[in-house]
Design an enzyme around this catalytic site. Structure first.
Site, PDB file in Angstrom:
ATOM      1  N   ALA A  10      36.543 -40.442  15.271  1.00  0.00           N
ATOM      2  CA  ALA A  10      36.000 -40.091  14.154  1.00  0.00           C
ATOM      3  C   ALA A  10      34.456 -40.112  14.140  1.00  0.00           C
ATOM      4  CB  ALA A  10      36.961 -40.769  12.942  1.00  0.00           C
ATOM      5  N   THR A  96      32.932 -46.696  20.852  1.00  0.00           N
ATOM      6  CA  THR A  96      34.031 -47.198  20.808  1.00  0.00           C
ATOM      7  C   THR A  96      34.742 -47.799  19.210  1.00  0.00           C
ATOM      8  OG1 THR A  96      34.138 -49.218  22.328  1.00  0.00           O
ATOM      9  CG2 THR A  96      34.476 -46.736  23.202  1.00  0.00           C
ATOM     10  N   VAL A 152      26.122 -51.586   9.523  1.00  0.00           N
ATOM     11  CA  VAL A 152      25.960 -52.153   7.651  1.00  0.00           C
ATOM     12  C   VAL A 152      25.774 -50.572   7.152  1.00  0.00           C
ATOM     13  CG1 VAL A 152      25.122 -53.369   6.210  1.00  0.00           C
ATOM     14  CG2 VAL A 152      25.158 -54.084   8.713  1.00  0.00           C
ATOM     15  N   GLY A 206      40.273 -42.838   5.618  1.00  0.00           N
ATOM     16  CA  GLY A 206      39.943 -43.373   6.514  1.00  0.00           C
ATOM     17  C   GLY A 206      38.170 -43.753   6.507  1.00  0.00           C
ATOM     18  N   GLU A 209      39.552 -50.275   8.224  1.00  0.00           N
ATOM     19  CA  GLU A 209      39.597 -51.384   9.207  1.00  0.00           C
ATOM     20  C   GLU A 209      40.792 -50.653   9.706  1.00  0.00           C
ATOM     21  OE1 GLU A 209      36.534 -51.554  11.555  1.00  0.00           O
ATOM     22  OE2 GLU A 209      35.969 -51.108   9.663  1.00  0.00           O
ATOM     23  N   ASP A 220      35.213 -57.988   6.796  1.00  0.00           N
ATOM     24  CA  ASP A 220      33.900 -56.408   7.366  1.00  0.00           C
ATOM     25  C   ASP A 220      33.047 -57.387   6.811  1.00  0.00           C
ATOM     26  OD1 ASP A 220      33.784 -54.275   8.302  1.00  0.00           O
ATOM     27  OD2 ASP A 220      33.504 -53.749   6.346  1.00  0.00           O
ATOM     28  N   LYS A 224      28.781 -57.819   8.154  1.00  0.00           N
ATOM     29  CA  LYS A 224      27.810 -57.012   7.542  1.00  0.00           C
ATOM     30  C   LYS A 224      27.391 -58.175   7.420  1.00  0.00           C
ATOM     31  CE  LYS A 224      30.677 -53.026   7.261  1.00  0.00           C
ATOM     32  NZ  LYS A 224      31.665 -51.955   6.393  1.00  0.00           N
ATOM     33  N   GLY A 316      33.154 -43.994   6.660  1.00  0.00           N
ATOM     34  CA  GLY A 316      33.161 -42.326   7.237  1.00  0.00           C
ATOM     35  C   GLY A 316      33.097 -41.767   7.846  1.00  0.00           C
TER      36      GLY A 316
HETATM   37  N1  HSE Z   1      36.351 -50.589   7.524  1.00  0.00           N
HETATM   38  C1  HSE Z   1      34.997 -50.338   6.144  1.00  0.00           C
HETATM   39  C2  HSE Z   1      34.046 -50.309   5.556  1.00  0.00           C
HETATM   40  C3  HSE Z   1      33.933 -49.306   7.442  1.00  0.00           C
HETATM   41  O1  HSE Z   1      35.752 -50.267   4.505  1.00  0.00           O
HETATM   42  O2  HSE Z   1      33.206 -50.580   4.679  1.00  0.00           O
HETATM   43  C4  HSE Z   1      32.279 -48.937   7.319  1.00  0.00           C
HETATM   44  O3  HSE Z   1      32.282 -50.645   8.261  1.00  0.00           O
END
Ligand code: HSE
Length: 336
Positions: A10, A96, A152, A206, A209, A220, A224, A316
């Site tokens: 994506a 990737t 981030v 989308g 993760e 996640d 960040k 996204g």
């Molecule tokens: N899965 C992450 C989120 C994607 O929902 O913020 C962006 O890093």
């Protein structure tokens, strides 16, 4: 600028879309001409030293047969490192999938690119959270630039605001909503949806993760926060230093109770120079960090300016691809 694009998911496709739509503007405003000399997915590589048209590349990728439609440049089964070492290029865009356990294969791609004296742009959180200082030092040693603003905040320039907009000031505290999926889930629960249904929606849109546990359990956001704290405040955090609690035990009744008190539950990430934590918090509905849906927000508290808050889309492919283009422009302007 000759670019090797590693990854056509994506984000890689969003990057190509962006290039196709804005080629003239990049040339006229910044003097930047991006030439994609190679692009790779798991099927192999397309190599074209004169540059593949981004639109042609996208159409091939999206049609049956994928990259193999692009003859004679298609080289089945070729791996990224081989292409990075053999194809003449100025920069590598590494997109990737993220692997936070050992950062691979992105870690090897980025290390190999820097060693081959190619600038690197990535939105890949794995290598940056695991080895930011090593990779930054390697880039410096090799005389090339490493940029990762898409790691981030998706396309929202959280790292750039701190790096460029707050120069000369000192950030002393970071507080933010750094995960779009959990913020979307909490927002939808406030609108009456059950947790599982809200998560399914976030996956469909989308945001999540590949393994949504990383979102829901707070990992996640912790990754960040680690990247932000290390980059913006010079901390030396490892992701395991962040005391992390996710939103998996939050119920609709909790969300309702908060609302009755004029508050909301948010998954907040905080670092104050001593403690780093990610956990659900009750904040007033009027708080500037009360942003809805998949939005992210960060408040930097600085010594001179006080508080400054940045809000924007945090997930996204299309949104995050704007961070990749921004990083390429930055490298172009610094090296031309
Ligand atoms: N899965 C992450 C989120 C994607 O929902 O913020 C962006 O890093």
């Amino acid at each position: 600028m000759r670019v090797i694009l590693v990854g056509l998911g994506a984000l890689g496709q969003g990057f190509l879309d962006h290039l196709a739509a804005r080629a003239d503007e990049l040339r006229d405003r910044y003097g930047l001409r991006v030439k994609v000399v190679a692009a790779l997915d798991t099927s192999g590589a397309v190599v074209q030293p004169s540059g593949v048209d981004p639109g042609v590349l996208l159409r091939a990728k999206r049609s049956p047969g994928g990259l193999s439609n692009l003859q004679p440049g298609f080289r089945p089964g070729r791996r990224a490192l081989e292409i990075i070492h053999t194809v003449e290029a100025d920069a590598v865009v590494e997109v990737t999938p993220t692997n936070i356990l050992d950062g691979e294969p992105a870690m090897s791609h980025i290390r190999g690119s820097l060693k081959a004296k190619r600038h690197v742009v990535t939105a890949n959180k794995g290598p940056i959270v695991l080895a930011m200082s090593y990779l930054a030092a390697l880039a410096e040693e090799q005389g090339v630039l490493l940029r990762f603003s898409g790691t981030v905040g998706g396309g929202t320039p959280m790292l750039d605001l701190a790096r460029l907009g707050l120069r000369g000031d000192q950030v002393v505290e970071i507080a933010g909503i750094l995960n779009g999926t959990t913020n979307y889930i909490l927002t939808r629960m406030g609108e009456g949806l059950e947790f599982d249904a809200a998560l399914k929606e976030a996956q469909k849109l989308g945001y999540a993760e590949a393994n949504p546990k990383y979102d829901v359990e707070g990992t996640d956001a912790a990754i960040k926060l680690t990247i932000l704290s290390n980059w913006v405040m010079g901390a030396k955090l490892h992701v395991t230093d962040v005391a992390t609690r996710g939103i998996e035990s939050i119920t609709r009744a909790d969300v309702e109770r908060a609302r009755a008190q004029g508050k909301v539950i948010k998954l907040l990430a905080r670092y104050d120079g001593k403690r780093a934590r990610v956990e659900p918090e009750l904040i007033p509905a009027s708080d500037s960090l009360n942003v809805p849906g998949p939005l992210n927000a960060v408040t930097y508290t600085t010594e001179d300016l006080g508080s400054v808050t940045l809000i924007g889309k945090g997930a996204g492919g299309r949104e995050t691809s704007s961070a990749l283009v921004r990083d390429l422009i930055d490298i172009h302007l610094l090296t031309k």
